[in-house]
Design a protein around this motif. Structure first.
Motif, PDB file in Angstrom:
ATOM      1  N   MET A 196       0.841  -1.205   0.000  1.00  0.00           N
ATOM      2  CA  MET A 196       0.000   0.000   0.000  1.00  0.00           C
ATOM      3  C   MET A 196       0.867   1.243   0.000  1.00  0.00           C
ATOM      4  O   MET A 196       1.749   1.386   0.814  1.00  0.00           O
ATOM      5  CB  MET A 196      -0.882  -0.026   1.263  1.00  0.00           C
ATOM      6  CG  MET A 196      -1.835   1.130   1.413  1.00  0.00           C
ATOM      7  SD  MET A 196      -3.096   1.177   0.160  1.00  0.00           S
ATOM      8  CE  MET A 196      -3.604  -0.495   0.183  1.00  0.00           C
ATOM      9  N   SER A 197       0.618   2.134  -0.901  1.00  0.00           N
ATOM     10  CA  SER A 197       1.435   3.324  -1.026  1.00  0.00           C
ATOM     11  C   SER A 197       1.049   4.360   0.011  1.00  0.00           C
ATOM     12  O   SER A 197      -0.044   4.338   0.561  1.00  0.00           O
ATOM     13  CB  SER A 197       1.243   3.910  -2.418  1.00  0.00           C
ATOM     14  OG  SER A 197      -0.065   4.364  -2.536  1.00  0.00           O
ATOM     15  N   ALA A 198       1.983   5.300   0.231  1.00  0.00           N
ATOM     16  CA  ALA A 198       1.738   6.334   1.228  1.00  0.00           C
ATOM     17  C   ALA A 198       0.544   7.178   0.864  1.00  0.00           C
ATOM     18  O   ALA A 198      -0.245   7.571   1.710  1.00  0.00           O
ATOM     19  CB  ALA A 198       2.990   7.203   1.356  1.00  0.00           C
ATOM     20  N   THR A 199       0.404   7.448  -0.411  1.00  0.00           N
ATOM     21  CA  THR A 199      -0.706   8.317  -0.808  1.00  0.00           C
ATOM     22  C   THR A 199      -2.042   7.598  -0.805  1.00  0.00           C
ATOM     23  O   THR A 199      -3.088   8.213  -0.837  1.00  0.00           O
ATOM     24  CB  THR A 199      -0.476   8.865  -2.230  1.00  0.00           C
ATOM     25  OG1 THR A 199      -0.191   7.762  -3.062  1.00  0.00           O
ATOM     26  CG2 THR A 199       0.639   9.879  -2.254  1.00  0.00           C
ATOM     27  N   ASP A 200      -1.999   6.286  -0.789  1.00  0.00           N
ATOM     28  CA  ASP A 200      -3.246   5.532  -0.874  1.00  0.00           C
ATOM     29  C   ASP A 200      -3.803   5.128   0.476  1.00  0.00           C
ATOM     30  O   ASP A 200      -4.878   4.568   0.562  1.00  0.00           O
ATOM     31  CB  ASP A 200      -3.018   4.238  -1.681  1.00  0.00           C
ATOM     32  CG  ASP A 200      -2.935   4.540  -3.158  1.00  0.00           C
ATOM     33  OD1 ASP A 200      -3.120   5.715  -3.507  1.00  0.00           O
ATOM     34  OD2 ASP A 200      -2.693   3.605  -3.928  1.00  0.00           O
ATOM     35  N   THR A 201      -3.097   5.380   1.541  1.00  0.00           N
ATOM     36  CA  THR A 201      -3.498   4.790   2.812  1.00  0.00           C
ATOM     37  C   THR A 201      -4.226   5.779   3.723  1.00  0.00           C
ATOM     38  O   THR A 201      -4.113   5.726   4.924  1.00  0.00           O
ATOM     39  CB  THR A 201      -2.269   4.244   3.559  1.00  0.00           C
ATOM     40  OG1 THR A 201      -1.291   5.280   3.612  1.00  0.00           O
ATOM     41  CG2 THR A 201      -1.708   3.009   2.908  1.00  0.00           C
TER      42      THR A 201
END
Lengths: 240, 278
Positions: free
Chosen positions: B1-6
């Motif tokens: 999971m990416s930082a921007t997606d979490t």
């Protein structure tokens, strides 16, 4: 699964004039063949007919003349510009429904949710997710049906640049697992160069193929590959 | 999971943080407070009016309360309310089903929509009183009279509400269902019906309120039991306190249906909205 070719044969489409808008013939005797397992990207100015062609392949629009063949009753997945999820169903149900409709086991969909980084989010509702996460669900849904054809309608244009980059890499991974036949419509020439086996540049009215560029780069590709910039430059030179 | 997606959390219902039952009930009580204040205000004004007028036409609260206790004590109120509710339920369910079916057909076929439009317009303009009188004449004192009257009274406005809902269904979702080859049943169950839930809920509320108005007239004119008949009996004997007592009893029952059944159903059907906003 066997990928199926998509064939546009002498396709014609005219939109009738409404009010001040004149009648427009956007496609006339248009031919294009996308080979089984090939990912073809269509680029061109807005209104040129890219989305019309994609919608014809999806069965959302019909051609006035000619024919669009997708191999009959093929399993077809699609990723839209917006995720188009059912907000009242959980993430996992959104994916399962597509699998149920396609008559395949929902197990692959569950695996894909983990692959796209949504493990632990199965019970979440789509509106509780970020835009990037929702598009990940849409990717999982499209690939959960073990598709023979995947249609991509500007799939990452509604997310920020960094998320779009990650999603392109994710799409590449999913594609490589079991390549279906693909048609990508995009305004992003770098995206077209990165993802496609062949890029078709459309121009004129009615639309015609003004450039056909083969992308003979091995996969998996890196977005930073200098060779992609050369392809991107060639596409841009025909668009500007 | 990416930082921007979490940025979002999984859909897990949030529990009240400590404080037990009071903390859980406090928001509900706060929500109910304005309505309770309104009722107390109306009751107070009524009491002032009754004491000022000193007329049997404006009985005071104690007198109305006495009537309510009298009706409740013998079990009569419960029995009569049950009879009326049974008739409302039968007519309401039948009218709702007919409106949904016709609405679906009208949404699928413009020709059918145009075909039934005059009937809908007629239904919207004819008062419930007319349907009540005609059904009493046509069907006599049987169960058909209230059921058909309610169907005729509620189906046209319900049909309009449901048609509005069907027009509001997101065409992008319909396209998605088409591309992924959802079966017709899946499209109706998972795309169409959830899309029109707000319209269906307001339709059910509308149906209940209209059905109540129609059933009172039917029971008043052509039947020998039910709340409408009892209201007429009290009216015939000039017992205003009795009329008010029956009205209040039925109002309490309808409020219980609204706050117990309807809101419970609404909460269940729109759970995803709340959990999405956590």
């Amino acid at each position: 699964m066997s990928a199926a070719p998509i064939v546009f044969s002498r396709v014609g489409k005219t939109y009738p004039g409404i009010g001040a808008r004149p009648t427009e013939t956007i496609l006339r005797d248009f031919d294009l063949r996308i080979e089984a397992g090939e990912l073809l990207a269509l680029v061109g100015p807005s209104g040129i007919g890219k989305t019309t062609l994609l919608h014809m392949a999806a069965g959302l629009e019909t051609s006035d003349t000619g024919a669009v063949q997708t191999g009959g009753d093929r399993r077809l997945g699609m990723v839209f510009q917006q995720p188009r999820l059912l907000n009242w169903l959980s993430v996992v149900r959104n994916v399962e429904l597509a699998a149920e409709a396609a008559g395949v086991s929902p197990r692959r969909g569950l695996e894909l949710l983990t692959e796209v980084g949504l493990d632990g989010y199965q019970a979440a509702f789509p509106l509780g997710l970020s835009g990037g996460q929702r598009q990940r669900v849409a990717l999982a849904r499209a690939f959960s049906i073990d598709p023979e054809i995947v249609l991509l309608d500007e799939p990452f244009s509604a997310v920020d640049a960094l998320t779009a980059r990650r999603l392109r890499l994710l799409l590449q991974d999913l594609w490589l697992e079991n390549p279906p036949t693909g048609l990508l419509v995009t305004h992003n020439t770098q995206e077209a160069a990165f993802l496609a086996d062949r890029v078709i540049v459309l121009g004129g009215r009615p639309a015609r193929v003004v450039e056909e560029i083969k992308v003979d780069l091995p996969r998996p590709r890196s977005p930073e590959d200098p060779a992609l910039f050369e392809i991107h430059r060639r596409i841009m030179s025909r668009l500007i | 999971m990416s930082a921007t997606d979490t940025v979002a959390l999984p859909g897990v219902a949030r529990q009240p943080e400590g404080g037990g039952a009071w903390r859980a009930w406090a928001p509900r009580l706060r929500a109910a407070l304005p309505g309770a204040v309104f009722c107390l205000l109306v009751a107070g004004l009524w009491e002032v009016l009754a004491r000022t007028k000193q007329s049997p036409l404006v009985p005071d609260l104690a007198e109305v309360w006495g009537e309510i206790l009298r009706l409740l004590a013998g079990g009569m109120a419960l029995e009569q309310v049950g009879i009326t509710l049974w008739r409302i339920s039968l007519g309401g369910i039948a009218g709702f089903a007919i409106a949904v079916l016709l609405g679906l057909f009208a949404a699928r076929s413009r020709l059918f929509g145009a075909f039934i439009r005059p009937a809908v317009l007629l239904g919207l303009t004819v008062p419930g009183l007319v349907w009540a009188l005609l059904c009493v004449i046509w069907f006599g004192v049987g169960l058909a009279t209230p059921v058909v009257s309610i169907i005729l009274g509620i189906a046209p406005p319900l049909l309009v509400t449901i048609s509005q809902g069907l027009r509001a269904v997101d065409s992008e979702l319909t396209e998605m269902a088409h591309v992924f080859r959802f079966s017709r049943a899946a499209r109706i169950r998972h795309v169409l019906l959830p899309s029109i839930v707000p319209f269906l809920l307001s339709g059910v509320r509308l149906a209940f309120s209209l059905a109540w108005k129609v059933i009172v007239l039917v029971e008043l004119f052509g039947l020998s039991d039910g709340v409408g008949y009892q209201l007429n009996s009290e009216f015939s004997s000039q017992n205003v306190a009795g009329v008010l007592a029956w009205t209040l009893i039925f109002w309490v029952v309808m409020a219980a249906i609204e706050f117990g059944l309807m809101q419970g159903m609404e909460n269940r059907l729109t759970r995803w909205r709340r959990e999405s906003s956590l």
